[in-house]
Structures are given as structure tokens and as C-alpha cells.
Design an enzyme around this catalytic site. Structure first.
Site, PDB file in Angstrom:
ATOM      1  N   SER A 260      45.529  36.733  38.967  1.00 28.12           N
ATOM      2  CA  SER A 260      44.263  36.331  39.635  1.00 28.12           C
ATOM      3  C   SER A 260      44.652  35.336  40.454  1.00 28.12           C
ATOM      4  O   SER A 260      45.153  34.397  40.247  1.00 28.12           O
ATOM      5  CB  SER A 260      43.261  36.199  38.849  1.00 28.12           C
ATOM      6  OG  SER A 260      42.183  35.735  39.714  1.00 28.12           O
ATOM      7  N   ARG A 261      44.147  35.283  41.902  1.00 26.88           N
ATOM      8  CA  ARG A 261      44.325  34.106  42.797  1.00 26.88           C
ATOM      9  C   ARG A 261      42.972  33.573  42.826  1.00 26.88           C
ATOM     10  O   ARG A 261      42.776  32.783  43.922  1.00 26.88           O
ATOM     11  CB  ARG A 261      44.745  34.783  44.202  1.00 26.88           C
ATOM     12  CG  ARG A 261      46.149  35.083  44.095  1.00 26.88           C
ATOM     13  CD  ARG A 261      46.811  35.770  45.188  1.00 26.88           C
ATOM     14  NE  ARG A 261      46.623  34.524  46.265  1.00 26.88           N
ATOM     15  CZ  ARG A 261      47.376  34.380  47.489  1.00 26.88           C
ATOM     16  NH1 ARG A 261      47.576  35.621  47.945  1.00 26.88           N
ATOM     17  NH2 ARG A 261      47.242  33.252  48.279  1.00 26.88           N
TER      18      ARG A 261
ATOM     19  N   ALA B 158      35.129  48.634  39.048  1.00 22.58           N
ATOM     20  CA  ALA B 158      35.327  48.272  40.267  1.00 22.58           C
ATOM     21  C   ALA B 158      34.469  49.338  41.304  1.00 22.58           C
ATOM     22  O   ALA B 158      33.727  48.802  42.067  1.00 22.58           O
ATOM     23  CB  ALA B 158      36.543  48.159  40.881  1.00 22.58           C
TER      24      ALA B 158
ATOM     25  N   GLY C 173      39.684  56.240  41.482  1.00 21.66           N
ATOM     26  CA  GLY C 173      39.380  55.494  40.265  1.00 21.66           C
ATOM     27  C   GLY C 173      37.980  55.344  40.139  1.00 21.66           C
ATOM     28  O   GLY C 173      36.810  55.688  40.972  1.00 21.66           O
TER      29      GLY C 173
ATOM     30  N   ASN D 139      30.416  40.854  37.910  1.00 20.49           N
ATOM     31  CA  ASN D 139      31.615  40.482  38.454  1.00 20.49           C
ATOM     32  C   ASN D 139      31.381  38.786  38.243  1.00 20.49           C
ATOM     33  O   ASN D 139      32.490  38.131  38.344  1.00 20.49           O
ATOM     34  CB  ASN D 139      32.384  40.831  39.460  1.00 20.49           C
ATOM     35  CG  ASN D 139      31.758  40.510  40.828  1.00 20.49           C
ATOM     36  OD1 ASN D 139      30.683  39.970  40.852  1.00 20.49           O
ATOM     37  ND2 ASN D 139      32.621  40.321  41.888  1.00 20.49           N
TER      38      ASN D 139
ATOM     39  N   ASN E 132      39.227  60.601  39.945  1.00 24.63           N
ATOM     40  CA  ASN E 132      39.628  59.887  38.913  1.00 24.63           C
ATOM     41  C   ASN E 132      40.789  60.443  37.883  1.00 24.63           C
ATOM     42  O   ASN E 132      40.805  61.728  37.753  1.00 24.63           O
ATOM     43  CB  ASN E 132      38.489  59.290  37.933  1.00 24.63           C
ATOM     44  CG  ASN E 132      38.879  57.998  37.137  1.00 24.63           C
ATOM     45  OD1 ASN E 132      39.564  57.158  37.664  1.00 24.63           O
ATOM     46  ND2 ASN E 132      38.681  58.217  35.769  1.00 24.63           N
TER      47      ASN E 132
ATOM     48  N   LYS F  33      33.834  44.004  33.175  1.00 27.39           N
ATOM     49  CA  LYS F  33      32.450  43.991  34.010  1.00 27.39           C
ATOM     50  C   LYS F  33      31.234  44.729  33.373  1.00 27.39           C
ATOM     51  O   LYS F  33      30.214  44.528  33.533  1.00 27.39           O
ATOM     52  CB  LYS F  33      32.664  44.643  35.490  1.00 27.39           C
ATOM     53  CG  LYS F  33      33.886  43.530  36.062  1.00 27.39           C
ATOM     54  CD  LYS F  33      34.032  44.314  37.354  1.00 27.39           C
ATOM     55  CE  LYS F  33      35.185  43.243  38.184  1.00 27.39           C
ATOM     56  NZ  LYS F  33      35.421  43.633  39.355  1.00 27.39           N
TER      57      LYS F  33
HETATM   58  P1  NAP Z   1      38.903  49.171  34.944  1.00 28.47           P
HETATM   59  O1  NAP Z   1      37.243  49.143  34.771  1.00 28.47           O
HETATM   60  O2  NAP Z   1      39.581  48.933  33.848  1.00 28.47           O
HETATM   61  O3  NAP Z   1      38.752  50.877  35.423  1.00 28.47           O
HETATM   62  C1  NAP Z   1      40.214  51.345  35.450  1.00 28.47           C
HETATM   63  C2  NAP Z   1      40.427  52.416  36.345  1.00 28.47           C
HETATM   64  O4  NAP Z   1      41.687  52.684  36.650  1.00 28.47           O
HETATM   65  C3  NAP Z   1      39.874  53.670  35.646  1.00 28.47           C
HETATM   66  O5  NAP Z   1      39.427  54.579  36.639  1.00 28.47           O
HETATM   67  C4  NAP Z   1      41.198  54.317  35.140  1.00 28.47           C
HETATM   68  O6  NAP Z   1      41.298  55.748  35.026  1.00 28.47           O
HETATM   69  C5  NAP Z   1      42.319  54.115  36.481  1.00 28.47           C
HETATM   70  N1  NAP Z   1      43.606  53.898  35.950  1.00 28.47           N
HETATM   71  C6  NAP Z   1      44.174  52.986  35.143  1.00 28.47           C
HETATM   72  N2  NAP Z   1      45.664  53.058  35.162  1.00 28.47           N
HETATM   73  C7  NAP Z   1      46.011  54.344  35.897  1.00 28.47           C
HETATM   74  C8  NAP Z   1      46.969  54.847  35.986  1.00 28.47           C
HETATM   75  N3  NAP Z   1      48.063  54.492  35.477  1.00 28.47           N
HETATM   76  N4  NAP Z   1      46.836  56.141  37.114  1.00 28.47           N
HETATM   77  C9  NAP Z   1      45.566  56.377  37.482  1.00 28.47           C
HETATM   78  N5  NAP Z   1      44.538  55.579  37.202  1.00 28.47           N
HETATM   79  C10 NAP Z   1      44.617  54.789  36.352  1.00 28.47           C
HETATM   80  O7  NAP Z   1      38.998  48.305  36.131  1.00 28.47           O
HETATM   81  P2  NAP Z   1      38.297  48.200  37.679  1.00 28.47           P
HETATM   82  O8  NAP Z   1      37.460  46.851  37.235  1.00 28.47           O
HETATM   83  O9  NAP Z   1      37.735  49.303  38.009  1.00 28.47           O
HETATM   84  O10 NAP Z   1      39.541  47.590  38.618  1.00 28.47           O
HETATM   85  C11 NAP Z   1      40.374  48.424  39.103  1.00 28.47           C
HETATM   86  C12 NAP Z   1      41.346  47.690  39.952  1.00 28.47           C
HETATM   87  O11 NAP Z   1      40.571  47.019  41.235  1.00 28.47           O
HETATM   88  C13 NAP Z   1      42.145  46.649  39.370  1.00 28.47           C
HETATM   89  O12 NAP Z   1      43.471  46.409  39.928  1.00 28.47           O
HETATM   90  C14 NAP Z   1      41.366  45.298  39.960  1.00 28.47           C
HETATM   91  O13 NAP Z   1      42.286  44.027  39.977  1.00 28.47           O
HETATM   92  C15 NAP Z   1      41.039  45.879  41.271  1.00 28.47           C
HETATM   93  N6  NAP Z   1      39.875  44.873  41.744  1.00 28.47           N
HETATM   94  C16 NAP Z   1      40.078  44.233  42.732  1.00 28.47           C
HETATM   95  C17 NAP Z   1      38.921  43.398  43.552  1.00 28.47           C
HETATM   96  C18 NAP Z   1      39.239  42.656  44.690  1.00 28.47           C
HETATM   97  O14 NAP Z   1      38.180  41.907  44.964  1.00 28.47           O
HETATM   98  N7  NAP Z   1      40.144  42.731  45.412  1.00 28.47           N
HETATM   99  C19 NAP Z   1      37.493  43.532  42.959  1.00 28.47           C
HETATM  100  C20 NAP Z   1      37.445  44.473  41.750  1.00 28.47           C
HETATM  101  C21 NAP Z   1      38.573  44.954  41.275  1.00 28.47           C
HETATM  102  P3  NAP Z   1      40.986  56.427  33.743  1.00 28.47           P
HETATM  103  O15 NAP Z   1      39.279  56.516  33.777  1.00 28.47           O
HETATM  104  O16 NAP Z   1      41.689  57.801  33.793  1.00 28.47           O
HETATM  105  O17 NAP Z   1      41.433  55.389  32.549  1.00 28.47           O
END
Ligand code: NAP
Length: 272
Positions: A14-15, A131, A127, A86, A151, A65
Site C-alpha cells: 500500500s502507498r 472493490a 472481478g 473503505n 468474475n 471491506k
Molecule cells: P476482494 O474483495 O478480496 O475480491 C477479490 C476479487 O478478485 C474476487 O472477484 C476474486 O474472484 C478475484 N480474484 C482473486 N484472485 C484472482 C485470480 N487469480 N484470477 C481471477 N480473479 C481473481 O478484493 P477487492 O477489495 O475487490 O480488491 C480487488 C483489487 O482492487 C485489489 O488488487 C485492490 O488492491 C484493488 N483496489 C484498488 C483501489 C485503488 O484505490 N486503486 C481501491 C480498491 C481496490 P473470486 O470471487 O473468484 O474469488
């Protein structure tokens, strides 16, 4: 000195700390912002300890979250609508208020800074985790013609799309994906393990703008793939991170920080 931090697993990447130190500097505020690795099953216990220790609040990232939403005693309109949180604000009397700044942060970056057109766009979101749940409402408010959610586990996309009664929002399996979306948003956690989602290349065309919520020093695997297929523009999630962080900072301190210097330092204004 205000105690703040980001809670996640993993959280090392995280940054957020550097962003909040920068914002605090704009107002002469003294903060201590930590990255806290939270082990599965301990989120609520950790948050309660932070409250007892007098923390002002915290950001919440993967995969907490939903847990953050559940521990709140009050929720902003956006947190209520999305069902994911968040940003936690710890207030007097043990009140824990939950907010979600991911959706507005993404729109600020994509529309107001990158100048991407969402109105009438066909959008594909990859996804269906916290998020995606946090950004769908904001995307629909930007008046696209369609928002398809794909997804790895299709059933989860179906459940997510059924949270809203909006005909533009649909879960799509791999075989149902359309060709050449206007906007593709990668919102899976695949990048955290160096992987890329397995979707067919025809979803990208020469007019497609590809956005990855993940961010890294190198171009992310998803954006490298999109560029190799001729996507018109690519952007990673650093801009969103900065914008959502600014909104969280405003929640904690009632002051709106400028994101301009950070964006310029990261070369973000020249990305689109
Ligand atoms: P999360 O609730 O843990 O959800 C994970 C998601 O990723 C699920 O849809 C999961 O699919 C999928 N997934 C995990 N590993 C995978 C793989 N190897 N291949 C395909 N799908 C995979 O996580 P989240 O909170 O949604 O966050 C998702 C991403 O967004 C993270 O990398 C996070 O750092 C990023 N993000 C960035 C910001 C920003 O400000 N830039 C803000 C929010 C989130 P399944 O349902 O099949 O397990």
C-alpha cells in the site's frame, strides 16, 4: 498527533501512508499513519483495539471491506448503498462511522482527470469483490449504456448484479462477453499474486480504454495485456488511490486536500 492507518492482508504494497503524510503537510497536521497487516478473523478485534488506543480512523483494503461495513455503528449514504466500507472514522462515544470513497475516487480519476467518457459507454468490470461492489453505483450514476460484470467465480458476479435493480447492470460469463468494450476496468485481486484474469482478447478493441484498479511501479499484467491488443488508453489505479485517499482525509479532518502535486509527481496528468 493523529493516529491513522490502513488495515489489510496483504497491506505491505500500500502507498496510502505517503499520500496521507502529504495531505497532512498541506494543513500543518501531525499524523502517524501505519500499515497494519490484519490476520484473517481478527479484523473486528484489531479495530476495537485501535479505538481504545485513540485512533482517529483508518482506511480498509483487501479483503476487509465487508468486515469494515459490519462493525460500523453508523454509515454514510454511500456505505449503506454499496454495503462495503473503505474508510472508518472513530468518533466520540464509541461511534464507528463507515464510508466508501472508492466509487467517487475512481470517477474523479477516470472522468475528471483522464477525461474518459463514461456516458453511453459499454463498460466491462472484471472481478466481483469488495472493490467492484464499491464502484458499481458510481459507474451507473455516470450514465453508461451497459455495465457487465465478469468474475472468475461467475455466481458471485450474479449475486452482485442482483443487488441493484438496474437493467443496464448484468453478470456475464466468459462466453457471454461482448467484443470491444469502450471501457474495461480490472478490479480483481489477481495482480496481487502476479496473475491476470482469463478473459478472451476480443473484449479489447482499438477504442477501448483499460483501467486497472491495481497499481505498481511496472505496468500491471492486465494493462500490458490490454496494450498488446491495441487498447486506446491505459491507466492504473494510482490515480484512484490518490483521489479516494483525499476524500478519506476530508472525512477525518473536514479539509479538502489538493491532489495536484501528487498527481504531477507521479506523472499522472500526462497518462490519458
Ligand atoms: P476482494 O474483495 O478480496 O475480491 C477479490 C476479487 O478478485 C474476487 O472477484 C476474486 O474472484 C478475484 N480474484 C482473486 N484472485 C484472482 C485470480 N487469480 N484470477 C481471477 N480473479 C481473481 O478484493 P477487492 O477489495 O475487490 O480488491 C480487488 C483489487 O482492487 C485489489 O488488487 C485492490 O488492491 C484493488 N483496489 C484498488 C483501489 C485503488 O484505490 N486503486 C481501491 C480498491 C481496490 P473470486 O470471487 O473468484 O474469488
Amino acid at each position: 498527533m493523529y493516529q491513522l492507518g490502513v488495515l489489510g492482508h496483504p497491506v505491505e504494497h500500500s502507498r496510502s501512508p505517503e499520500l496521507h503524510y502529504h495531505f497532512a503537510g498541506q494543513f500543518g497536521l501531525s499524523i502517524d499513519y501505519q500499515k497494519l497487516e490484519v490476520l484473517p478473523g481478527t479484523f473486528s478485534e484489531v479495530a476495537n483495539r485501535l479505538i481504545q488506543d485513540g485512533w482517529r480512523g483508518c482506511n480498509v483494503t483487501v479483503p476487509y471491506k465487508f468486515d469494515a461495513h459490519d462493525i460500523c455503528t453508523a454509515r454514510s449514504e454511500n456505505a449503506q448503498a454499496t454495503g462495503v466500507v473503505n474508510t472508518l472514522s472513530f468518533e466520540p462515544g464509541g461511534v464507528i462511522t463507515g464510508h466508501n470513497t472508492d466509487g467517487p475516487g475512481l470517477i474523479n480519476d477516470m472522468v475528471h482527470h483522464l477525461d474518459w467518457r463514461l456516458r453511453e459507454a459499454r463498460i466491462l468490470v472484471l472481478g466481483a469483490g469488495g472493490a467492484t461492489q464499491g464502484i458499481l453505483g458510481a459507474l451507473l450514476e455516470a450514465k453508461p449504456s451497459a455495465v457487465h460484470v465478469w468474475n472468475r467465480t461467475h455466481e458471485r458476479a450474479v449475486v452482485l448484479s442482483q443487488r441493484q435493480t438496474d437493467v443496464r447492470l448484468e453478470a456475464r460469463s466468459t462466453s457471454e462477453l461482448e467484443a470491444q468494450y469502450d471501457i474495461i476496468i480490472h478490479a480483481s485481486a489477481a495482480g496481487l499474486s502476479g496473475q491476470r484474469v482469463d478473459v478472451p482478447p476480443h473484449v479489447i478493441g482499438s477504442l477501448t480504454c483499460a483501467y486497472d484498479l491495481s497499481y505498481s511501479q511496472e505496468k500491471t499484467p492486465f494493462l500490458t495485456w490490454a496494450s498488446s491488443l491495441g487498447a486506446a488508453a491505459t491507466a492504473d489505479g494510482l490515480g484512484m488511490l490518490i483521489e479516494q485517499a483525499a476524500l478519506a482525509f476530508e472525512i477525518w479532518f473536514g479539509q479538502q486536500p489538493s491532489t495536484l502535486a501528487l498527481r504531477q509527481a507521479e506523472g499522472l496528468e500526462a497518462r490519458a
